[in-house]
Enzyme design. Structure first.
Site, PDB file in Angstrom:
ATOM      1  N   HIS A  18      -5.077   3.199  11.204  1.00  0.00           N
ATOM      2  CA  HIS A  18      -5.863   3.317  10.947  1.00  0.00           C
ATOM      3  C   HIS A  18      -6.970   3.515  12.614  1.00  0.00           C
ATOM      4  O   HIS A  18      -8.375   3.964  12.871  1.00  0.00           O
ATOM      5  CB  HIS A  18      -6.707   1.698  10.720  1.00  0.00           C
ATOM      6  CG  HIS A  18      -6.255   0.507   9.785  1.00  0.00           C
ATOM      7  ND1 HIS A  18      -5.717  -0.494   9.192  1.00  0.00           N
ATOM      8  CD2 HIS A  18      -6.515   0.917   8.504  1.00  0.00           C
ATOM      9  CE1 HIS A  18      -5.587  -0.478   8.494  1.00  0.00           C
ATOM     10  NE2 HIS A  18      -5.996   0.071   7.751  1.00  0.00           N
ATOM     11  N   LYS A  42      -7.678  -8.283  -2.619  1.00  0.00           N
ATOM     12  CA  LYS A  42      -6.670  -9.522  -1.694  1.00  0.00           C
ATOM     13  C   LYS A  42      -6.920 -10.699  -1.480  1.00  0.00           C
ATOM     14  O   LYS A  42      -7.752 -10.044  -1.160  1.00  0.00           O
ATOM     15  CB  LYS A  42      -6.927  -7.765  -0.419  1.00  0.00           C
ATOM     16  CG  LYS A  42      -6.202  -6.689  -1.077  1.00  0.00           C
ATOM     17  CD  LYS A  42      -6.438  -5.441  -0.211  1.00  0.00           C
ATOM     18  CE  LYS A  42      -5.667  -4.191   0.162  1.00  0.00           C
ATOM     19  NZ  LYS A  42      -5.584  -3.147   0.841  1.00  0.00           N
ATOM     20  N   ARG A  91      -2.877   8.449   3.136  1.00  0.00           N
ATOM     21  CA  ARG A  91      -1.306   8.130   3.722  1.00  0.00           C
ATOM     22  C   ARG A  91      -0.826   9.703   2.897  1.00  0.00           C
ATOM     23  O   ARG A  91       0.740  10.029   3.298  1.00  0.00           O
ATOM     24  CB  ARG A  91      -0.918   7.618   3.607  1.00  0.00           C
ATOM     25  CG  ARG A  91      -0.807   6.892   4.836  1.00  0.00           C
ATOM     26  CD  ARG A  91      -0.624   5.245   4.980  1.00  0.00           C
ATOM     27  NE  ARG A  91      -0.697   4.459   3.689  1.00  0.00           N
ATOM     28  CZ  ARG A  91      -1.341   3.569   3.187  1.00  0.00           C
ATOM     29  NH1 ARG A  91      -0.445   2.172   4.188  1.00  0.00           N
ATOM     30  NH2 ARG A  91      -1.670   2.861   1.471  1.00  0.00           N
ATOM     31  N   SER A 129      -0.897  -1.872   6.806  1.00  0.00           N
ATOM     32  CA  SER A 129      -2.011  -2.980   6.594  1.00  0.00           C
ATOM     33  C   SER A 129      -0.288  -4.630   6.429  1.00  0.00           C
ATOM     34  O   SER A 129       0.545  -5.226   6.877  1.00  0.00           O
ATOM     35  CB  SER A 129      -2.379  -4.114   6.490  1.00  0.00           C
ATOM     36  OG  SER A 129      -3.954  -3.155   7.014  1.00  0.00           O
TER      37      SER A 129
END
Length: 161
Positions: A18, A42, A91, A129
């Site tokens: 990040h 989430k 990614r 994360s």
């Protein structure tokens, strides 16, 4: 006219990947707003205010970055903030598929809204994360995955649980 972008995410917690995207976006735009977003899919590990403080500490040396929070549609935040662009890190190909869909929906909801994708550097490609949270919950060394200045705070959070 200032070129403002929004870098949205849950940042639960912020990672070296990040921070790399934040730095690179800051070199492309006059202002980068890191927006800690509420994701209904989430369940947050760190409270939003704590996530914001971790990002502020990690990005403290980048003068054109500010941190904010938002609990609503991204396009509404982009409109309100005066930004013209959203920045997203990618990614893998799987990231691209979901990010492309979100970018297309956002462009439909807010005419003229652009999304810029920044490819993750190879050394950050495996970091997320959720990887940080899992490793930290078992007491693993997470210093390679999060900014050095906040690694101990994140580790301490998991030791308290």
């Amino acid at each position: 006219m200032a070129r403002i972008c929004v870098y949205p995410g849950s940042f639960d917690p912020v990672t070296t990947g990040h921070l790399d995207v934040i730095r690179r976006a800051a070199s492309l735009f006059d202002e980068v707003i890191v927006a800690v977003m509420h994701n209904v899919n989430k369940r947050g590990c760190f409270p939003v205010e704590e996530r914001m403080a971790l990002i502020e500490k990690a990005a403290a040396e980048i003068p054109n970055v500010r941190v904010d929070k938002w609990d609503g549609l991204l396009v509404d935040y982009v409109r309100m903030s005066g930004a013209s662009c959203v920045v997203r890190g990618l990614r893998a190909v799987s990231d691209f598929e979901s990010e492309m869909t979100m970018a297309q929906v956002n462009a439909q909801l807010l005419e003229g809204m652009e999304t810029v994708f920044l490819m993750t550097k190879p050394e950050h490609g495996c970091i997320s994360s959720s990887v940080v949270r899992e490793a930290a919950s078992f007491g693993a060394d997470i210093s390679a995955f999060v900014p050095e200045c906040i690694a101990e705070e994140i580790a301490a959070h998991f030791r308290r649980q």
